[in-house]
Design an enzyme around this catalytic site. Structure first.
Site, mmCIF file in Angstrom:
data_model
loop_
_atom_site.group_PDB
_atom_site.id
_atom_site.type_symbol
_atom_site.label_atom_id
_atom_site.label_comp_id
_atom_site.label_asym_id
_atom_site.label_seq_id
_atom_site.Cartn_x
_atom_site.Cartn_y
_atom_site.Cartn_z
ATOM 1 N N ASP A 67 0.820 -1.255 -0.112
ATOM 2 C CA ASP A 67 -0.013 -0.117 -0.871
ATOM 3 C C ASP A 67 0.608 1.115 -0.081
ATOM 4 O OD1 ASP A 67 1.114 -0.427 2.614
ATOM 5 O OD2 ASP A 67 -0.953 -0.337 3.739
ATOM 6 N N GLU A 143 -9.603 -1.547 5.467
ATOM 7 C CA GLU A 143 -10.029 -1.875 6.787
ATOM 8 C C GLU A 143 -11.336 -2.198 6.845
ATOM 9 O OE1 GLU A 143 -8.505 0.273 8.905
ATOM 10 O OE2 GLU A 143 -7.595 2.171 8.277
#
Ligand code: PGA
Length: 255
Positions: A67, A143
């Site tokens: 990421d 998330e």
């Protein structure tokens, strides 16, 4: 999923490094998935030390990071490109062009996300993916609530994640609000996965990882759908060993 419990951060880092070094030595052209954060720093130190002392070579290795923050250039000290260059790539013999970190400043982020997945596929997929875990169970920047079939995508960061990561910035206002991350499906497609966790702040997340059935509210639980996952934790991250293990989990206690 095999959980290995060791005494401390140093032992966790060494054990994780041994698995990667042995893969790189047996397959010098392999593709590694790498992670940022405080957790893997010790593992990277072990890789660097081994490279210097034993000559393990990364000349033909390809890497893909999980990421990157959106809005930070690769030379920003808090960008994950900068982190990887300084914590690992600058100290081993890997050509920079074989190291991939998503571009958080691409003109078209949707296109960047799709290209990233395509590049991973073009390299034949990831052989071994290294992961940390967020206090909220995130893997990469996936998330809670992220679909298990997600591919590389743009995310809005949880406030808890921004707060946890604000320790690296001057203030929480400087922590980016968005990021680009490999999706959960992208992660699950790697052939082997190693997740590291150290310290009491990860104990809740590790307890959930071990005891909960797969559910999208706890992203790391997706790893239970993969058949080659090693979780290396220290005692503080797994203080209680009298847990009811869900199906398919084994615990090796070396602490
Ligand atoms: P950490 O982050 O290694 O800095 O604890 C892990 C994560 O948020 O995935």
């Amino acid at each position: 999923m095999k959980v290995i419990r060791v005494n401390d951060y140093e032992t966790m880092s060494k054990k994780g490094a041994e698995i990667i070094i042995s893969l790189v030595q047996s397959n010098p052209e392999t593709t590694l998935g790498l992670a940022t954060g405080s957790t893997p720093i010790g593992l990277y130190e072990n890789l660097i030390q081994d490279h210097k002392e034993n000559g393990t070579s990364y000349k033909k290795i390809t890497t893909f990071n999980l990421d990157e923050y959106m809005g930070l250039d690769g030379d920003h000290p808090q960008s994950y490109r900068y982190f990887m260059d300084h914590q690992l790539f600058n100290h081993i013999d890997i050509p920079k062009e074989q190291t991939h970190v998503p571009n958080g400043n691409a003109a078209n982020m949707e296109e960047e996300a799709q290209n990233y997945d395509n590049q991973i596929k073009a390299h034949g997929g990831i052989q071994l993916q290294l992961l940390g875990i967020g206090n909220n169970g995130h893997i990469g920047f996936n998330e809670p609530g992220t679909a298990f079939d997600s591919r590389t995508h743009i995310v809005q960061l949880d406030e808890s994640t921004r707060k946890a990561n604000s320790r690296f910035f001057d203030s929480i206002d400087e922590v980016p609000t968005h990021a680009i991350t490999m999706g959960i499906q992208t992660i699950l497609e790697s052939k082997q996965i190693i997740l590291l966790a150290s310290g009491a702040s990860k104990a809740d997340a590790i307890h959930k990882l071990i005891t909960e059935e797969p559910n999208e509210d706890f992203p790391a639980s997706a790893l239970k759908q993969h058949d080659n996952v090693i979780v290396i934790v220290d005692k503080d991250a797994l203080p209680d060993t009298n847990l009811k293990l869900t199906d398919g989990i084994t615990l090796e206690d070396l602490a």
